[in-house]
Motif scaffolding. Structure first.
Motif, PDB file in Angstrom:
ATOM      1  N   TYR A 275       0.819  -1.221   0.000  1.00 39.24           N
ATOM      2  CA  TYR A 275       0.000   0.000   0.000  1.00 39.24           C
ATOM      3  C   TYR A 275       0.850   1.268   0.000  1.00 39.24           C
ATOM      4  O   TYR A 275       0.469   2.281  -0.573  1.00 39.24           O
ATOM      5  CB  TYR A 275      -0.965  -0.004   1.181  1.00 39.24           C
TER       6      TYR A 275
ATOM      7  N   ARG B  40       0.566   6.911  -6.756  1.00 39.97           N
ATOM      8  CA  ARG B  40      -0.537   7.882  -6.871  1.00 39.97           C
ATOM      9  C   ARG B  40      -0.038   9.309  -6.665  1.00 39.97           C
ATOM     10  O   ARG B  40      -0.279  10.199  -7.485  1.00 39.97           O
ATOM     11  CB  ARG B  40      -1.635   7.587  -5.850  1.00 39.97           C
TER      12      ARG B  40
ATOM     13  N   PHE C 130      -3.366  -4.306  -9.433  1.00 40.73           N
ATOM     14  CA  PHE C 130      -3.938  -3.004  -9.075  1.00 40.73           C
ATOM     15  C   PHE C 130      -4.626  -2.384 -10.285  1.00 40.73           C
ATOM     16  O   PHE C 130      -4.084  -1.466 -10.917  1.00 40.73           O
ATOM     17  CB  PHE C 130      -2.836  -2.067  -8.565  1.00 40.73           C
TER      18      PHE C 130
ATOM     19  N   HIS D 288      -6.715  -0.273 -10.612  1.00 46.72           N
ATOM     20  CA  HIS D 288      -6.949   1.179 -10.584  1.00 46.72           C
ATOM     21  C   HIS D 288      -5.811   1.926 -11.278  1.00 46.72           C
ATOM     22  O   HIS D 288      -5.964   3.091 -11.624  1.00 46.72           O
ATOM     23  CB  HIS D 288      -7.119   1.668  -9.141  1.00 46.72           C
TER      24      HIS D 288
ATOM     25  N   VAL E 144      -7.383   0.029   8.842  1.00 43.88           N
ATOM     26  CA  VAL E 144      -6.848  -1.317   8.665  1.00 43.88           C
ATOM     27  C   VAL E 144      -5.775  -1.392   7.586  1.00 43.88           C
ATOM     28  O   VAL E 144      -4.968  -2.322   7.557  1.00 43.88           O
ATOM     29  CB  VAL E 144      -8.011  -2.293   8.387  1.00 43.88           C
ATOM     30  N   SER E 145      -5.709  -0.405   6.703  1.00 43.39           N
ATOM     31  CA  SER E 145      -4.658  -0.436   5.678  1.00 43.39           C
ATOM     32  C   SER E 145      -3.280  -0.424   6.323  1.00 43.39           C
ATOM     33  O   SER E 145      -2.309  -0.882   5.725  1.00 43.39           O
ATOM     34  CB  SER E 145      -4.805   0.755   4.727  1.00 43.39           C
TER      35      SER E 145
ATOM     36  N   GLY F 257      -1.231  -3.506   6.208  1.00 43.01           N
ATOM     37  CA  GLY F 257      -0.643  -3.949   4.946  1.00 43.01           C
ATOM     38  C   GLY F 257      -1.569  -4.803   4.105  1.00 43.01           C
ATOM     39  O   GLY F 257      -2.754  -4.961   4.421  1.00 43.01           O
ATOM     40  N   ARG F 258      -0.988  -5.345   3.022  1.00 48.08           N
ATOM     41  CA  ARG F 258      -1.803  -6.087   2.058  1.00 48.08           C
ATOM     42  C   ARG F 258      -1.757  -7.595   2.284  1.00 48.08           C
ATOM     43  O   ARG F 258      -2.427  -8.355   1.584  1.00 48.08           O
ATOM     44  CB  ARG F 258      -1.352  -5.755   0.633  1.00 48.08           C
ATOM     45  N   GLY F 259      -0.952  -8.040   3.224  1.00 49.81           N
ATOM     46  CA  GLY F 259      -0.896  -9.479   3.496  1.00 49.81           C
ATOM     47  C   GLY F 259      -2.175  -9.933   4.184  1.00 49.81           C
ATOM     48  O   GLY F 259      -2.626  -9.325   5.153  1.00 49.81           O
TER      49      GLY F 259
ATOM     50  N   THR G 248     -10.603   2.036   6.341  1.00 50.12           N
ATOM     51  CA  THR G 248      -9.387   1.732   5.590  1.00 50.12           C
ATOM     52  C   THR G 248      -8.225   2.646   5.954  1.00 50.12           C
ATOM     53  O   THR G 248      -7.140   2.199   6.262  1.00 50.12           O
ATOM     54  CB  THR G 248      -9.673   1.798   4.082  1.00 50.12           C
ATOM     55  N   ARG G 249      -8.482   3.951   5.926  1.00 47.79           N
ATOM     56  CA  ARG G 249      -7.407   4.922   6.135  1.00 47.79           C
ATOM     57  C   ARG G 249      -7.630   5.771   7.374  1.00 47.79           C
ATOM     58  O   ARG G 249      -8.766   6.065   7.719  1.00 47.79           O
ATOM     59  CB  ARG G 249      -7.347   5.886   4.949  1.00 47.79           C
TER      60      ARG G 249
ATOM     61  N   ILE H 206      -1.349   6.403   5.293  1.00 47.66           N
ATOM     62  CA  ILE H 206      -0.583   6.054   4.090  1.00 47.66           C
ATOM     63  C   ILE H 206       0.045   7.293   3.461  1.00 47.66           C
ATOM     64  O   ILE H 206       0.975   7.197   2.687  1.00 47.66           O
ATOM     65  CB  ILE H 206      -1.457   5.333   3.037  1.00 47.66           C
TER      66      ILE H 206
END
Lengths: 351, 351, 351, 351
Positions: free
Chosen positions: B17, B24, B51, B53, B186-187, B190-192, B244-245, B320
């Motif tokens: 992330y 971005r 990804f 997006h 929760v971000s 991480g992405r695991g 998320t953030r 993030i």
């Protein structure tokens, strides 16, 4: 008058979500300067009182709604007002020589009678309904160049029409078979409080509303009819998803002839060639709403079904960007003869 | 070599992330060009596969991790890797003449023994721990100018330290009384994938974790000790919020002397004068996490309590952005001698 | 042997959401006692280790999967296993003289070839496919009395079929016009972790998946074909909603003849007379998923559209209750000749 | 008069979340029958109009607020009204011979002056403040037997007090060191709409509110002072979590003497021996809010820190059950001399 040489923009309805998003997006536009943020209900108050996230971003005080005053400060006005307000306000703004991009929905239908049937209040004068260019950029973009008055499409119609038009125009889908199952994040309901969108009622909940009664139905049908060259009537359902941003329309239509997912991808990529804000996914892949969140993209994917002879088309947008403020700026870019991407290069916010 | 004249940047860990957020944010930077997105696990694959997006936003193929190859393509590297990976990778990158901004946490603690106690694996060579400048921009920003190697602060420490330092440095709060109750979207995990952050387990749930054991504790204490001039030990609890953030740290400390909320606001506004990414709220007003979402801001507010003699300090960031990718870019700006706001003018995404 | 005189129940798959929900619901059943909670993966571990919410509610240790051992402890078994596991396990359980309610999906399709086409692994022996009674209680409830083996319907089929059957049986809708747009809370994807349902990916997101490919399609068609007396093929799309529980199916069909919403309400209320777990809303009112959350209800509402000649039917259930554990208990009640509501009187949890 | 032999209960405030939860929970009580659901604002309307989830569960029409009428229909009244309403209503209900469990907060503080300072409106007559038994069941349960009037504790105080009292009473924590960081699901704010809890504002957001000003502060201090035998003043912060149900209080206190997590677990398990609704976790394990959702449990866990000499105590409840309706029924059970668990055997709803 501006000392920066930039186009001066005013935003009416700056305390709604559409208005606030215009403020966010325009911070990144190299040729536009916001010179007035306007709210009839909160005039005089610092904008950061209601929107602390804007602290230090824009001017502190909200202005009132006065056409002459707006004309003295701005070259272009975005009217992000509730339906019925723009109908009264816009004629004066145009008369004052301003360019107008209207986000309210008041000028989208060409037929005043139809407007009154679906919106349940009096239509704007017919001359203005005629004058307004319907600003679905990737379809009618060339009509926007040089005009003074754009009616910005609705959020649901944007996702729906971009997803249907290439196939309909190509004669690949049956006009009388179209069913649109639409889902929206809750910000689409605006900032007005109600039990419907009260957190504890809407969270962990999924709701259908206004089935067959949504005012976006005639807007969708007007365009589809224009494209198909015959009267198109659709079945249209709207739902609220327990999230803030995003629209997905899942659309169903009977196929005319045999067309694979690969065929559809090619048809759409050709149709949208040179239009960077429509992204067509690979065959068999459909987009999710988060993949466009915060950006001006509309992403589209397909699933065909040999068993039923139908195609399922999935189209997603951020309802406040491509479905409102982003497309409004894109329209202004087209009116001004600028690149349509100017100031709109926002990568989706993920996750 | 670059034909654009821009600084060429590589991102190691582009499929986490932090890495994706760097992609971005850097789209909006006028002086930086991403020339390589790197992932050890997915090298060779198109980044939009994982990804979607990013479709149409950056190059399609992910590169592998090779210092020489990176050096041939880039001037600066952001290492957004898991802890332990940067420790091995960074020495080679520096040796190859690259500038490095490390987001991993491997180089934040000056004391290798302490690193091993909290991180549970071997520390990087001491020379690199010494060389790394701890990049808390609004506090140590002047140390960043011209250096080659920055260790980017952790997300929790950023929110915590910006909220505590002015009062601690002024001698207004008791160093041994500090309690930090931290909450993260929760971000931050991480992405695991894991059961802890599995949607159905985490949604509609609020969890505490790693109480008194989080590896950000020594990082916070190292800086507070530096500021206070005496050993500071804190009580620190982390929680996961079903969003998320965003991070909020709610901090408690005993006041030394009498200080009103107004006093605190003035103290902090003076301390952060000229640093646009810290916004101090009016007396009695505290920020919410959404008010900084998607942006590089850290917003701070205060509540004092005459009954207990304590102050409650509320600090929020987007974990993030200001807690990772945004501050990393801010650090690079400072390293290069640019305005710290360059390419970071993102207005919070609201709602 | 039981000292309580209650029916002894074992649950295979007690560490999945269906199994855990059976434990919750059965706490309120006056005539059933759970004597064994079984998990192949976690045998020997205390169940509250993985499910702390069950602390103090049930026995501590999970048992292994052994048909003889189960038969020594239980009279009835709920098999809430992944697809493919029940296929192998159930024959032995039946041979051991146990009653079985299978929640896995392995025994829903009567045609083994069709099973293999959609489930992508070998079908159970045909004799068991034939023996299994498809337990859609409000439609086939009378077939359950006294049998030993029930195949519990899938979550999507339950909501879909209860919403379509009365109109289809009455000949009011065109069998070849049926389109089902289904939305599910994320718990429907189970407890196995994956990026698809990783919190930060799924939160604030709305996703379509398995369009035209979901294994519930043949299950739905098998029943609709049975009801219609002719082959029915449907278009069926599934979506994930960022919430934990709940399914809504929004269904579209062309009307045969003219039928008002009032007509439909009466038709359905007559069809479901005496079946308390189907609640038909007033004309023009459609249910939301939260209105049945935590309960065994299926709520249904209608919207007709004279413009298109179609009806939109909205049906909601809690996917883990009426869509799994609740209906399984309802089926057991019917097998035993008890009131179908026995032990199932859970009022929806609202909000 | 009742033909069932059950205790007849009326619920005033049946259209708030506390009232509606009483309706849900009481469906499972073997000795209580709801004979009147009362709402001043919606009298005469069917309750399922506002709460469709109750369709078919309770009587259709809401009654008005009239003490004599209530007395003719009920034996006991739950008053789940806004603060200030019960103050006026309860004296008449008691005079009419009814038993009262008040959920409003009006009768929790013994000191009328303190009530007025924190609640900002006139206190109820002092005689009633004195008469009301503060119904924190696991601490003051024995005082409830046989009385007519219970004041049900607040949601935050319930989680907080159950988490602090055993350690405070044992003299293990410093009374002047207590800091309470509380987090609540949004249902705690009630059903009244406001921008604060508007979905699009509250979703993906984490907010602090009423810092040091919440009316639950004097309630907590009154009890802690009673337990400690000296004046206790606390620092107390409340936050809103983007979820519907659940409270976590994370509490910090300086330890007196050395006490391990194991010691604390034993102390608490002894204190709460025989009280099934408090579950104390294993040493080093803390509960999450979802683990008690929908149930009457309060789960507690500990983390000690030798570095700081402080203990962190984590306590979770479902704010509408143990924090309101569930504890109210538990109190009624105690008043009637029944088992406190009667009709409250709800297993947490997970996930």
């Amino acid at each position: 008058m501006t000392v920066t040489g930039k186009l001066r923009a005013a935003i009416v309805g700056s305390t709604g979500y559409g208005g606030v998003e215009l403020i966010r997006l325009l911070q990144g536009h190299p040729d536009i300067e916001i010179t007035s943020v306007i709210s009839s209900s909160s005039a005089g108050a610092p904008i950061e009182e209601g929107f602390p996230h804007l602290t230090g971003v824009v001017q502190r005080k909200l202005d009132g709604v006065d056409a002459a005053e707006i004309a003295s400060r701005a070259d272009v006005v975005f009217t992000a007002t509730p339906s019925g307000v723009s109908a009264k306000l816009v004629p004066g703004l145009l008369a004052a020589g301003l360019k107008v991009v209207d986000l309210s929905g008041d000028f989208r239908l060409k037929d005043g009678a139809e407007y009154e049937q679906w919106y349940k209040h009096p239509a704007p004068p017919e001359a203005y309904l005629k004058q307004a260019v319907y600003g679905l950029c990737e379809v009618y973009g060339e009509r926007a160049a040089g005009v003074d008055f754009i009616s910005n499409p609705g959020c649901y119609p944007t996702a729906t029409l971009l997803g249907l038009i290439p196939a309909l125009e190509a004669g690949w889908i049956k006009p009388d078979s179209i069913i649109i199952d639409a889902k929206s994040g809750v910000s689409g309901a605006g900032r007005g409080t109600s039990l419907m969108v009260h957190f504890a009622e809407m969270n962990e909940n999924f709701k259908a509303y206004k089935i067959n009664k949504h005012q976006h139905i005639p807007e969708i049908e007007q365009v589809l009819t224009d494209i198909a060259g015959e009267k198109v009537t659709v079945t249209f359902t709207t739902h609220l998803v327990p999230m803030t941003r995003g629209i997905m329309t899942t659309m169903y239509a009977g196929l005319i002839g045999e067309h694979s997912e690969q065929d559809l991808v090619e048809l759409y990529r050709n149709y949208y060639a040179g239009r960077p804000y429509v992204r067509v996914r690979e065959p068999g892949v459909v987009p999710a709403t988060k993949e466009v969140s915060g950006s001006n993209y509309c992403d589209i994917g397909f699933a065909t079904d040999a068993r039923t002879g139908r195609v399922t088309i999935v189209s997603v947008i951020d309802n406040i960007v491509k479905g409102a403020a982003g497309q409004a700026i894109q329209n202004l870019n087209l009116m001004m003869g600028w690149e349509e991407t100017r100031g709109l290069g926002y990568t989706p916010v993920y996750p």
